[in-house]
Design a protein around this motif. Structure first.
Motif, mmCIF file in Angstrom:
data_model
loop_
_atom_site.group_PDB
_atom_site.id
_atom_site.type_symbol
_atom_site.label_atom_id
_atom_site.label_comp_id
_atom_site.label_asym_id
_atom_site.label_seq_id
_atom_site.Cartn_x
_atom_site.Cartn_y
_atom_site.Cartn_z
ATOM 1 N N GLU A 64 -0.047 -18.640 -0.419
ATOM 2 C CA GLU A 64 1.026 -18.531 -0.930
ATOM 3 C C GLU A 64 0.735 -16.944 -2.117
ATOM 4 N N THR A 66 3.004 -14.739 -4.743
ATOM 5 C CA THR A 66 4.211 -15.496 -5.853
ATOM 6 C C THR A 66 3.898 -13.625 -5.719
ATOM 7 N N GLU A 68 4.394 -11.274 -8.275
ATOM 8 C CA GLU A 68 4.040 -11.174 -10.215
ATOM 9 C C GLU A 68 4.976 -10.424 -10.690
ATOM 10 N N ASP A 71 7.361 -13.145 -11.991
ATOM 11 C CA ASP A 71 7.311 -13.556 -12.977
ATOM 12 C C ASP A 71 6.583 -12.792 -14.166
#
Length: 73
Positions: A64, A66, A68, A71
């Protein structure tokens, strides 16, 4: 690291132990453990293919991405 390895999730869904996966994939228990904990820096396509075959899943079920930067905001 922006790539998350969900191998532990797939093992739980398949009710499979790490040692069983190791035997079926043909990797040492140590190497499968490194993959599971997300400490691996790379994975061969042939290994990913075998993992998907044994776990009956797609590569996206195991790996997966993501972002950052989003985030942190």
């Amino acid at each position: 690291m922006p790539i998350i390895v969900n191998l532990d999730v797939m093992l739980a869904k398949r009710k499979m132990r790490l040692s069983e996966l190791s035997e079926q994939v043909g990797l040492t228990l140590a190497n499968v453990s490194i993959l599971k904990t997300g400490k691996a820096k790379a994975i061969r396509f042939s290994t990913l293919e075998k993992l998907c075959e044994v776990l009956q899943c797609q590569p996206g079920d195991i790996l997966e991405y993501t972002d950052e930067t989003h985030d942190e905001k």
